[in-house]
Design a protein around this motif. Structure first.
Motif, mmCIF file in Angstrom:
data_model
loop_
_atom_site.group_PDB
_atom_site.id
_atom_site.type_symbol
_atom_site.label_atom_id
_atom_site.label_comp_id
_atom_site.label_asym_id
_atom_site.label_seq_id
_atom_site.Cartn_x
_atom_site.Cartn_y
_atom_site.Cartn_z
ATOM 1 N N LYS A 6 -2.821 3.657 -3.081
ATOM 2 C CA LYS A 6 -2.821 2.918 -3.722
ATOM 3 C C LYS A 6 -2.601 1.543 -3.523
ATOM 4 O O LYS A 6 -1.732 1.654 -2.231
ATOM 5 C CB LYS A 6 -2.108 3.533 -4.952
ATOM 6 C CG LYS A 6 -2.026 2.502 -6.031
ATOM 7 C CD LYS A 6 -1.017 2.654 -7.082
ATOM 8 C CE LYS A 6 -0.743 2.136 -8.304
ATOM 9 N NZ LYS A 6 -0.077 3.044 -9.568
ATOM 10 N N ALA A 7 -3.047 0.741 -3.530
ATOM 11 C CA ALA A 7 -3.132 -0.762 -3.368
ATOM 12 C C ALA A 7 -2.506 -2.075 -4.171
ATOM 13 O O ALA A 7 -3.162 -1.692 -5.352
ATOM 14 C CB ALA A 7 -4.288 -1.223 -2.475
ATOM 15 N N ASP A 8 -1.551 -2.748 -3.880
ATOM 16 C CA ASP A 8 -0.715 -3.487 -5.061
ATOM 17 C C ASP A 8 -1.834 -4.953 -3.810
ATOM 18 O O ASP A 8 -0.740 -4.917 -3.366
ATOM 19 C CB ASP A 8 0.992 -3.898 -4.739
ATOM 20 C CG ASP A 8 1.151 -5.008 -6.217
ATOM 21 O OD1 ASP A 8 -0.210 -5.745 -6.300
ATOM 22 O OD2 ASP A 8 1.586 -4.572 -6.747
ATOM 23 N N ILE A 9 -2.641 -6.082 -4.418
ATOM 24 C CA ILE A 9 -3.423 -7.234 -4.282
ATOM 25 C C ILE A 9 -2.640 -8.588 -4.729
ATOM 26 O O ILE A 9 -3.143 -8.197 -5.430
ATOM 27 C CB ILE A 9 -4.404 -6.721 -3.194
ATOM 28 C CG1 ILE A 9 -4.749 -5.205 -2.663
ATOM 29 C CG2 ILE A 9 -5.084 -7.733 -2.395
ATOM 30 C CD1 ILE A 9 -6.159 -5.276 -3.317
ATOM 31 N N ARG A 10 -1.839 -9.088 -4.066
ATOM 32 C CA ARG A 10 -1.521 -9.739 -4.929
ATOM 33 C C ARG A 10 -1.108 -11.274 -3.461
ATOM 34 O O ARG A 10 0.494 -11.036 -2.842
ATOM 35 C CB ARG A 10 0.208 -9.531 -5.440
ATOM 36 C CG ARG A 10 0.550 -10.442 -5.755
ATOM 37 C CD ARG A 10 1.748 -9.954 -7.122
ATOM 38 N NE ARG A 10 2.151 -11.078 -8.318
ATOM 39 C CZ ARG A 10 3.427 -11.340 -8.823
ATOM 40 N NH1 ARG A 10 4.268 -9.735 -8.869
ATOM 41 N NH2 ARG A 10 4.038 -11.587 -9.452
ATOM 42 N N PRO A 11 -1.798 -11.715 -3.693
ATOM 43 C CA PRO A 11 -1.648 -13.045 -2.330
ATOM 44 C C PRO A 11 -0.536 -13.730 -2.492
ATOM 45 O O PRO A 11 -0.621 -14.333 -4.071
ATOM 46 C CB PRO A 11 -2.971 -13.953 -2.310
ATOM 47 C CG PRO A 11 -3.713 -13.117 -2.907
ATOM 48 C CD PRO A 11 -3.473 -11.821 -4.111
ATOM 49 N N GLY A 12 -0.249 -14.067 -1.471
ATOM 50 C CA GLY A 12 0.904 -15.094 -1.882
ATOM 51 C C GLY A 12 2.674 -14.348 -2.057
ATOM 52 O O GLY A 12 3.222 -15.888 -1.831
ATOM 53 N N VAL A 58 0.693 -1.454 -0.142
ATOM 54 C CA VAL A 58 -0.304 -0.034 -0.167
ATOM 55 C C VAL A 58 0.772 1.715 -0.365
ATOM 56 O O VAL A 58 1.850 0.932 0.644
ATOM 57 C CB VAL A 58 -1.189 0.246 1.639
ATOM 58 C CG1 VAL A 58 -1.617 1.233 1.280
ATOM 59 C CG2 VAL A 58 -2.384 -0.973 0.915
ATOM 60 N N ALA A 59 0.644 2.110 -1.188
ATOM 61 C CA ALA A 59 1.271 3.649 -1.058
ATOM 62 C C ALA A 59 0.129 4.200 -0.475
ATOM 63 O O ALA A 59 -0.908 4.429 -1.164
ATOM 64 C CB ALA A 59 1.728 3.876 -2.163
ATOM 65 N N PHE A 60 0.311 5.067 0.324
ATOM 66 C CA PHE A 60 -0.655 6.140 1.522
ATOM 67 C C PHE A 60 0.344 7.320 1.235
ATOM 68 O O PHE A 60 1.590 7.763 1.853
ATOM 69 C CB PHE A 60 -1.270 4.969 1.863
ATOM 70 C CG PHE A 60 -0.548 5.387 3.355
ATOM 71 C CD1 PHE A 60 -0.602 6.522 4.445
ATOM 72 C CD2 PHE A 60 0.042 4.779 3.555
ATOM 73 C CE1 PHE A 60 -0.744 6.656 5.325
ATOM 74 C CE2 PHE A 60 0.332 4.885 5.391
ATOM 75 C CZ PHE A 60 0.256 5.780 6.086
ATOM 76 N N SER A 61 -0.710 8.531 1.762
ATOM 77 C CA SER A 61 -0.062 9.636 1.962
ATOM 78 C C SER A 61 -1.564 10.435 2.409
ATOM 79 O O SER A 61 -2.515 10.411 1.783
ATOM 80 C CB SER A 61 0.131 10.600 0.019
ATOM 81 O OG SER A 61 0.562 11.201 0.404
ATOM 82 N N VAL A 62 -1.204 10.743 3.602
ATOM 83 C CA VAL A 62 -1.743 11.283 4.761
ATOM 84 C C VAL A 62 -1.178 13.473 4.925
ATOM 85 O O VAL A 62 -0.416 12.812 5.336
ATOM 86 C CB VAL A 62 -2.308 11.013 6.092
ATOM 87 C CG1 VAL A 62 -0.925 10.527 6.291
ATOM 88 C CG2 VAL A 62 -3.518 10.842 6.568
ATOM 89 N N SER A 63 -2.601 13.876 4.903
ATOM 90 C CA SER A 63 -1.501 15.149 5.355
ATOM 91 C C SER A 63 -3.135 16.103 5.558
ATOM 92 O O SER A 63 -4.484 15.862 5.310
ATOM 93 C CB SER A 63 -1.549 16.174 3.869
ATOM 94 O OG SER A 63 -0.910 17.166 3.774
ATOM 95 N N PRO A 64 -2.901 16.674 6.775
ATOM 96 C CA PRO A 64 -3.883 17.217 7.563
ATOM 97 C C PRO A 64 -4.153 18.699 7.108
ATOM 98 O O PRO A 64 -2.803 18.644 5.667
ATOM 99 C CB PRO A 64 -3.079 18.594 8.261
ATOM 100 C CG PRO A 64 -1.486 18.048 7.957
ATOM 101 C CD PRO A 64 -1.208 16.326 7.060
ATOM 102 N N LEU A 65 -5.201 19.293 7.051
ATOM 103 C CA LEU A 65 -5.827 20.224 5.359
ATOM 104 C C LEU A 65 -6.797 20.969 6.614
ATOM 105 O O LEU A 65 -6.843 21.014 7.348
ATOM 106 C CB LEU A 65 -6.879 19.921 4.353
ATOM 107 C CG LEU A 65 -6.308 19.063 3.332
ATOM 108 C CD1 LEU A 65 -7.857 18.716 2.639
ATOM 109 C CD2 LEU A 65 -5.736 19.323 2.248
ATOM 110 N N GLY A 66 -6.406 22.984 5.957
ATOM 111 C CA GLY A 66 -6.952 23.737 7.385
ATOM 112 C C GLY A 66 -5.610 23.836 8.497
ATOM 113 O O GLY A 66 -4.730 23.548 8.226
#
Length: 100
Positions: free
Chosen positions: A74-80, A3-11
């Motif tokens: 954004k996720a790359d779901i690839r079991p195993g 998982v690639a993620f970006s979290v950011s405060p607003l305001g």
């Protein structure tokens, strides 16, 4: 799963988001899951429930400092498959090195 993620405060009162983002990254690093942070995203590797729990906790930490939060996932779901945080990059580097 990657998982690639970006979290950011607003305001809020500051133009800088670094302190809040640092707290989110701290959550990721303390999770013990394989991870990497760059200028735009933090990547985390693990099982669905554990990765999404980390994303949720990181988001909540940022939410505690701001009236509004932006989250991109954004996720790359690839079991195993595990170890893909590095392996995917290594495969690209091999192609670059061989001139293909």
């Amino acid at each position: 799963m990657l998982v690639a993620f970006s979290v950011s405060p607003l305001g809020g009162e500051s133009d800088s988001v670094a302190a809040a983002v640092a707290e989110a990254v701290r959550v990721v690093r303390e999770s013990g899951l394989p991870n990497e942070t760059n200028a735009m995203f933090t990547l985390v590797e693990g099982e669905w429930d554990e990765v999404m729990a980390v994303v949720k906790k990181a988001t909540e930490v940022v939410q505690a400092t701001a009236p509004r939060v932006s989250l991109v996932v954004k996720a790359d779901i690839r079991p195993g498959h595990t170890g893909q945080l590095r392996a995917k990059v290594e495969r690209v580097e091999q192609h670059l090195a061989s001139g293909e």
